[in-house]
Scaffold this motif. Sequence first.
Motif, PDB file in Angstrom:
ATOM      1  N   LEU A  76       0.844  -1.199   0.000  1.00 16.34           N
ATOM      2  CA  LEU A  76       0.000   0.000   0.000  1.00 16.34           C
ATOM      3  C   LEU A  76       0.879   1.249   0.000  1.00 16.34           C
ATOM      4  N   GLY A  77       0.432   2.267  -0.710  1.00 13.19           N
ATOM      5  CA  GLY A  77       1.176   3.518  -0.765  1.00 13.19           C
ATOM      6  C   GLY A  77       0.239   4.702  -0.836  1.00 13.19           C
ATOM      7  N   GLY A  78       0.804   5.885  -0.990  1.00 18.12           N
ATOM      8  CA  GLY A  78      -0.019   7.092  -1.031  1.00 18.12           C
ATOM      9  C   GLY A  78      -0.503   7.462   0.344  1.00 18.12           C
ATOM     10  N   ALA A  79      -1.826   7.542   0.527  1.00 16.15           N
ATOM     11  CA  ALA A  79      -2.402   7.955   1.804  1.00 16.15           C
ATOM     12  C   ALA A  79      -2.306   6.869   2.868  1.00 16.15           C
ATOM     13  N   ASP A  80      -1.951   5.652   2.492  1.00 18.05           N
ATOM     14  CA  ASP A  80      -1.869   4.547   3.458  1.00 18.05           C
ATOM     15  C   ASP A  80      -0.542   3.835   3.277  1.00 18.05           C
ATOM     16  N   SER A  81      -0.235   2.921   4.171  1.00 25.83           N
ATOM     17  CA  SER A  81       1.005   2.160   4.080  1.00 25.83           C
ATOM     18  C   SER A  81       0.791   0.767   4.656  1.00 25.83           C
ATOM     19  N   GLY A  82       1.775  -0.095   4.462  1.00 24.10           N
ATOM     20  CA  GLY A  82       1.666  -1.460   4.947  1.00 24.10           C
ATOM     21  C   GLY A  82       1.414  -2.425   3.807  1.00 24.10           C
ATOM     22  N   THR A  83       0.921  -3.597   4.136  1.00 30.43           N
ATOM     23  CA  THR A  83       0.646  -4.607   3.118  1.00 30.43           C
ATOM     24  C   THR A  83      -0.763  -5.171   3.286  1.00 30.43           C
ATOM     25  N   LEU A  84      -1.314  -5.633   2.185  1.00 33.85           N
ATOM     26  CA  LEU A  84      -2.629  -6.272   2.188  1.00 33.85           C
ATOM     27  C   LEU A  84      -2.450  -7.713   1.719  1.00 33.85           C
ATOM     28  N   PRO A  85      -2.795  -8.708   2.550  1.00 36.31           N
ATOM     29  CA  PRO A  85      -2.689 -10.103   2.109  1.00 36.31           C
ATOM     30  C   PRO A  85      -3.850 -10.478   1.195  1.00 36.31           C
ATOM     31  N   VAL A  86      -3.556 -11.233   0.159  1.00 34.62           N
ATOM     32  CA  VAL A  86      -4.582 -11.749  -0.739  1.00 34.62           C
ATOM     33  C   VAL A  86      -4.344 -13.242  -0.941  1.00 34.62           C
ATOM     34  N   SER A  87      -5.396 -13.961  -1.183  1.00 35.99           N
ATOM     35  CA  SER A  87      -5.265 -15.407  -1.365  1.00 35.99           C
ATOM     36  C   SER A  87      -6.301 -15.897  -2.360  1.00 35.99           C
ATOM     37  N   GLY A  88      -6.165 -17.141  -2.774  1.00 35.44           N
ATOM     38  CA  GLY A  88      -7.086 -17.692  -3.755  1.00 35.44           C
ATOM     39  C   GLY A  88      -7.199 -19.193  -3.626  1.00 35.44           C
ATOM     40  N   PRO A  89      -8.044 -19.803  -4.440  1.00 33.98           N
ATOM     41  CA  PRO A  89      -8.267 -21.239  -4.356  1.00 33.98           C
ATOM     42  C   PRO A  89      -7.106 -22.044  -4.930  1.00 33.98           C
ATOM     43  N   ALA A  90      -7.052 -23.315  -4.572  1.00 36.06           N
ATOM     44  CA  ALA A  90      -6.048 -24.225  -5.130  1.00 36.06           C
ATOM     45  C   ALA A  90      -6.339 -24.433  -6.615  1.00 36.06           C
ATOM     46  N   ASN A  91      -5.366 -24.978  -7.334  1.00 31.80           N
ATOM     47  CA  ASN A  91      -5.531 -25.190  -8.773  1.00 31.80           C
ATOM     48  C   ASN A  91      -6.700 -26.117  -9.069  1.00 31.80           C
ATOM     49  N   ALA A  92      -7.538 -25.701 -10.007  1.00 33.40           N
ATOM     50  CA  ALA A  92      -8.749 -26.452 -10.335  1.00 33.40           C
ATOM     51  C   ALA A  92      -8.475 -27.618 -11.274  1.00 33.40           C
ATOM     52  N   ALA A  93      -7.321 -27.614 -11.917  1.00 28.87           N
ATOM     53  CA  ALA A  93      -6.959 -28.699 -12.832  1.00 28.87           C
ATOM     54  C   ALA A  93      -5.485 -29.037 -12.631  1.00 28.87           C
ATOM     55  N   ALA A  94      -5.101 -30.223 -13.050  1.00 28.79           N
ATOM     56  CA  ALA A  94      -3.706 -30.651 -12.913  1.00 28.79           C
ATOM     57  C   ALA A  94      -2.783 -29.747 -13.731  1.00 28.79           C
ATOM     58  N   ILE A  95      -1.580 -29.499 -13.202  1.00 27.89           N
ATOM     59  CA  ILE A  95      -0.584 -28.679 -13.889  1.00 27.89           C
ATOM     60  C   ILE A  95       0.552 -29.598 -14.331  1.00 27.89           C
TER      61      ILE A  95
END
Length: 227
Positions: A93-112
């Motif tokens: 985060l930058g500008g008027a705020d600072s720090g970090t924002l965690p984001v996450s998502g689902p596991a892979n839906a198909a084989a890699i």
Amino acid sequence: MSYPKRTAALASAAALAGSAVLLSAPAAHADVVDVDYRCQTPIGVKSAVSPIDMTGVRSGSGYKITMSWQKGVSSSPVELGKGAMTPSASIELGGADSGTLPVSGPANAAAIPANTPIKISDLTGTYTPKKTGKVTFTPGTLIIKALGTTTTCTPTNSPKPGLTLDVTAAGGSSSTSTSGGSSSGGALPQTGPEDSVIALGTLGGTVVLTGAAGALWLTRRNQPSRR
């Protein structure tokens, strides 16, 4: 003024007020940014460049922030079966705020397949403004967990912000989003048998309601008294 004419005048005033609100609302700015990742994998260092698209949509008192990878990053020497890989990342985060924002998502839906760039699913997180102003969101570290191992991918090219939002801290209001923004629908309260309850829809919001109420008051103020 007759009832039909008064109703038409009120609707016109509401539309004009709504247009002013929409025109004056601050716009979100988003760019697809190229991120050059250096990935520390269990079998050594690998590099990959992926364009990342970031969006922010108003959600309650905060914003739902989404990171979308346009290309795969890193790879695995063995096939990763369905659900074997779980990604997460941080946003600076930058500008008027600072720090970090965690984001996450689902596991892979198909084989890699083995030795194939790993496509990261969309990662999301909720940002709640702590300060009012323009806040920037820049892609940070990416973490890939698979088969009991952890791969850490760090940006090496100092990427520019992928998203900028005009936000308002708790207690205020803001309707900014990368999808164009929206205001909560509203309706003018009914105050008498001759008053029409006009649904303002997407022109709604407290500012528009205030403008409409003011138009109604002026109409009645100039109306001859009834005996």
